[in-house]
Every structure is written in structure tokens, then in C-alpha cells.
Design a protein around this motif. Structure first.
Motif, PDB file in Angstrom:
ATOM      1  N   ARG A 135      -8.288  17.551  22.230  1.00 27.58           N
ATOM      2  CA  ARG A 135      -8.943  17.109  23.430  1.00 27.58           C
ATOM      3  C   ARG A 135      -7.708  16.622  24.515  1.00 27.58           C
ATOM      4  O   ARG A 135      -7.596  16.966  25.736  1.00 27.58           O
ATOM      5  CB  ARG A 135      -9.685  15.792  23.156  1.00 27.58           C
ATOM      6  N   GLU A 136      -6.578  16.153  24.025  1.00 27.32           N
ATOM      7  CA  GLU A 136      -5.423  15.917  24.661  1.00 27.32           C
ATOM      8  C   GLU A 136      -4.878  16.992  25.204  1.00 27.32           C
ATOM      9  O   GLU A 136      -4.507  16.983  26.330  1.00 27.32           O
ATOM     10  CB  GLU A 136      -4.619  14.897  23.693  1.00 27.32           C
TER      11      GLU A 136
ATOM     12  N   ALA B 232      -6.208  19.981  26.003  1.00 26.72           N
ATOM     13  CA  ALA B 232      -6.910  20.441  27.046  1.00 26.72           C
ATOM     14  C   ALA B 232      -6.629  19.767  28.291  1.00 26.72           C
ATOM     15  O   ALA B 232      -6.438  20.220  29.187  1.00 26.72           O
ATOM     16  CB  ALA B 232      -8.423  20.285  26.661  1.00 26.72           C
TER      17      ALA B 232
ATOM     18  N   ASP C 180     -11.951  10.692  27.968  1.00 21.87           N
ATOM     19  CA  ASP C 180     -12.823  11.845  27.318  1.00 21.87           C
ATOM     20  C   ASP C 180     -13.511  12.558  28.730  1.00 21.87           C
ATOM     21  O   ASP C 180     -13.318  12.308  29.865  1.00 21.87           O
ATOM     22  CB  ASP C 180     -14.153  11.201  26.485  1.00 21.87           C
ATOM     23  N   GLN C 181     -14.426  13.370  28.334  1.00 27.80           N
ATOM     24  CA  GLN C 181     -15.105  14.606  29.461  1.00 27.80           C
ATOM     25  C   GLN C 181     -15.740  13.506  30.459  1.00 27.80           C
ATOM     26  O   GLN C 181     -15.775  13.987  31.737  1.00 27.80           O
ATOM     27  CB  GLN C 181     -16.086  15.331  28.764  1.00 27.80           C
TER      28      GLN C 181
ATOM     29  N   THR D 183     -12.121  26.720  22.969  1.00 23.34           N
ATOM     30  CA  THR D 183     -11.638  26.065  21.826  1.00 23.34           C
ATOM     31  C   THR D 183     -12.241  26.179  20.816  1.00 23.34           C
ATOM     32  O   THR D 183     -13.615  26.160  20.601  1.00 23.34           O
ATOM     33  CB  THR D 183     -11.525  24.497  22.134  1.00 23.34           C
TER      34      THR D 183
END
Lengths: 278, 278
Positions: A175-176, A178, A272-273, A194
Motif C-alpha cells: 500500500r505504501e 502504491a 489508507d484509501q 497489484t
């Protein structure tokens, strides 16, 4: 001049060595911190469609500079002469590579337009700076690239599949990775996929169409970014009578910092998103 | 149809009301969350230079879409017909406005190219969502705009000063406002200047060249963003025989979310210039 002789030298020295023909090797790691760019040079008759193709496919084809017709300078990227300032050029005739050249002074004409496109070095440096190891960098290999089943948006004669590059990222840092790469829309931006390579039509992530295979270790997730080979593949598919690109890995080194326009983020603290901090 | 009738309606309804001519008003606040864009339509003979101008000046002129020559569709932005999908168009002849029209079906030709450019609504919505009050929005005025002394990078007949818009931001939120807007390079990105208006050649921040004056309260800092009037001014300066733009405030509403490509940030926790969290 050897690659080792230019490591740690500043932009002025590196550009001079390339311009005067003393250095003809790859540019990865040279003049660190400066933006490096892919280059496409093509006749003006095709320039409008090529810009449209790039603008419609900004993830694989992020335009960072465009020259005037017949003018080899690109002042928005620095004191640049497109005829001499790459260590190696690839000549294309009828869509097929027809040899490399250390300069294109004899091939330049009043009809040509240069287009510079952002490259993955920019976000790779940011990932490495965040402590995310990239196997192909550590082991001095070329990143693995694949012809995906995801189409580009065509423009004139330019079309074809999106080419993607693969980096295996530790699951707990995906996630990081991205979020970091999303800061660089001029360098392919966030990953296009991903996880399962089959979603991009890639049957075997260990068998790239270009570049070198990388290990696919447990605990890592495959992350795919749009790749600068996409416009080269579109250029080949268009079968232009004449075009010039950089030789892979032999990039245009620009004056500006590669992260000049990137918005700030908090290293090690990635929201986060929904933008909520962990 | 009145503005009030479209508030809270979804994209499909809003686009239909515009397309069939029932609604001819401004688009601020309509179909919330969707990308809105400035529009420039010009003959193909000038399209390459205009794209070059925009690409060399991405802060005032961020290209979000470009059509094929003679094709009024713009599929990368949605199910769009450039001839009907703006509530109002401005016709320009020899660089001078020559009237507005509710559609351009009679003016469209096989020779025209449409270019859509990102607009400030996108980052304004993000600022407001972060609790940063924008006086001109709260008071239903047009943002103040100024012809600055900062030049654009010319391309062909297109040149001229960068036009900037002014928003007065509480001093303790200026850094946050810069970081938030930097997330939207397709909507003018980070401010081009914060502080003394004289640095941009603006003698009186209370007397804009376009739009409405705003109060300049103590405890607030003037922040200037690159403005979408820049390409319109360049278009006027180029004195093209014929061009079409949107009527100010009457934008193209696109399918995609206005923050589709923005990297995540942490609301209320903005890192400093070195990326360090406060």
C-alpha cells in the motif's frame, strides 16, 4: 569514458561527457536527483496524433516536454540539444529498429519534433529512499516487462496493448509503494494492477517479454506499473517510415529535480484509501 | 430549467438537461464529485502548437482530454458530445469574443479539435472538504483573477502572461492548502506564489483584472494559483480567425471522479517541505 568515471559527478559534467561523445553508456544512477526522460522524435505530420496518444494514455506515456518543429532544443527541460544529449539513440525505419547511433546530428531535420516522456527511475528512487528493495536494481538487471491485455486508447496510427513493468514488493509495504508512486503522475504514477498477473493476461510472471526475470518470493506481491515501452510498441505498430528514440536505458537527463512537483507525503506513515492515518 | 432544479441530481440527469438545451446556466456545484473541465476548440492547423503551449505550461493549462480532428466525441472523459454538452459556448473570431451560444452544432466542422483542460473547482472542493473556507464560494462570487508578470512559455502563436487566481487563506492553514492542491496537478496543482502580490507584479490585490474583489483580512495570506484564463488570454493574443471555448463558469462535466488520480494524504496532518510530520 566508463560509467564509473561519471558516478557522483554533477549534471554539468555528465551532460558534457554525453554531448561531446565521450560517454555512450546507460544513465541509471547518473546525476542523481535529476529527472530522466524517454525520448521520441518523429516527423511533424505524426506529432499531433502522437501527442494525442500520449495524452490519452498518461500512465504509460507521461509527456514531460515537447519541442518546436525542427528545433532540437527543449528549454523547458534545460539547456538541452536533442541531437547530442543522449548517450545513444535508436533509429527506427518502417517501425523496425535500424541501428543505434551516438548522436543524430546527421539525421536531424527541419521536420522533426521531439517528445520527452517521464520514466520509472523517478518513482523507483522514491521507493528505494523509503527502504523498499527493488531486486532488479540491487542485482543490476533490467526490470521485467510484459505485453498486457489491457488496451491503450488509440490515436491515429498509434495503438496497441499497454506494456507493464513488474516489481515484487513485500506484502506489508504494497500500500505504501502504491501511495509513493502515486505522487509521480509524470513518472507512470500509481500501479495499474497489484496481485494476480493473470488479470493482465500474463500467464507466467517469470517469463517477461522484455527485460530480465526476477525471483517471485513468498511474502511478496506482484505490482505492475504502466511502462514507457508502451509508446515504443505503439510507434513500432504504426510503422512510421522514420522515427528516433533513446536506446533503452540511455535516457535524456534534464535540469529539474525528479521530485520537483511531487506533493509531500509522510514517510512511514501512509494513509489508507480513505485518507485515514494508520 | 433553473439551477436549483439540478442541484443534487446525478450526472445522467444534468448532462441530459444540458444536452437537450433545457439548462443553460453555470455548472459550479452540479454533479458533485465529477471532474469539470475548461474547453477550447480550434482548427487542426493550430492544434499542435496549442497542445505544445499547454504542455509547456501545465500549471495554468493542464490537459485532461483531446479529441480526434473533426470528432466531437471525447470518450476518455465519458459519453460526451462537444457540440451540445456545455450549457453555453463562447465563439471567438480574430481573437475577440463574438457572442455566446447554447450549442455549436451549426459551427462544428471536420477541421476542429477539442481540448479539455482541468479547472480549479477540483482543488477548491478539496480545500473546502478540509474545512478551509473560500470567501468567493461562500458568497457566490467569481474568484478574483490577475494578469501576472510571470510569463508563459510560448508555442507558435500562443504566448502571454500567466493569469493567476487569488484565494485568501488563514495563515495557519497555508501550508496545508498548498499540500492539498499539490495533489491535483490536473487542476493547476500547488500555488505558484504565496504572500506579497507585488512579487507577481500585482499592485492592488483588491482590484482584480477578472472576477470579483474579495476582502483581504488580517491573519490571512494571499495565495495565488495558476488560472485557466491563461489559455483563453493566449488564444485571444494569437488572434485565431475562429475558436470556441466554454462561457466562463459553464464547464464540461466529465464522467470520472475529480480526485480519481490524486495520491492519498492525511487530513489535518500535513508533512513539511522535507516530508516530516509535525
Amino acid at each position: 569514458m566508463r560509467y564509473e568515471d561519471l558516478i557522483g559527478r554533477d549534471l554539468k559534467d555528465v551532460r558534457a561527457a554525453i554531448r561531446n561523445g565521450a560517454y555512450r553508456g546507460h544513465t541509471a544512477g547518473l546525476a542523481p536527483g535529476r529527472l530522466q526522460a524517454n525520448l521520441v522524435i518523429l516527423p511533424e505530420a505524426h506529432a499531433l496524433d502522437f501527442l494525442r496518444f500520449c495524452l490519452r494514455n498518461p500512465k504509460p506515456c507521461p509527456i514531460v516536454g515537447v519541442g518546436d518543429t525542427g528545433d532540437p532544443r527543449m528549454p523547458t527541460l534545460g539547456d538541452i540539444d536533442l541531437r547530442t544529449d543522449l548517450p545513444s539513440y535508436r533509429i527506427h525505419r518502417d517501425g523496425v529498429p535500424a541501428g543505434d547511433a551516438p548522436d543524430i546530428c546527421d539525421l536531424w531535420s527541419d521536420d522533426l519534433v521531439g517528445v520527452a516522456l517521464g520514466c520509472s527511475f523517478t518513482f523507483e528512487h522514491a521507493l528505494i529512499a523509503a527502504g523498499i528493495d527493488l531486486w532488479h536494481v540491487t542485482h543490476d538487471r533490467t526490470v521485467p516487462m510484459f505485453r498486457s491485455t489491457r488496451p491503450t486508447v488509440p490515436a491515429g496510427p498509434f495503438a496497441g496493448p499497454m506494456v507493464v513493468s513488474l516489481r515484487m514488493i513485500p506484502e506489508d509495504r504494497a500500500r505504501e509503494a502504491a501511495a509513493i508512486s502515486a505522487r509521480y503522475p509524470q513518472a507512470h504514477g500509481a500501479p495499474v494492477h497489484t496481485g494476480d498477473p493473470a488479470a493482465l493476461g500474463i500467464a507466467d510472471a517469470g517469463a517477461p517479454d522484455w527485460g530480465d526475470p526476477v525471483p517471485l518470493p513468498a511474502g511478496h506481491v506482484p505490482m505492475f506499473w504502466a511502462c514507457g515501452v508502451t509508446p515504443q510498441a505503439a510507434l513500432a505498430g504504426a510503422k512510421l517510415p522514420f522515427a528516433i528514440t533513446h536506446t533503452p536505458g540511455h535516457m535524456l537527463i534534464c535540469d529539474m529535480a525528479e521530485d520537483a512537483d511531487a506533493p509531500p507525503v509522510a514517510p512511514g506513515r501512509i494513509p489508507d484509501q480513505q485518507g485515514v492515518m494508520p
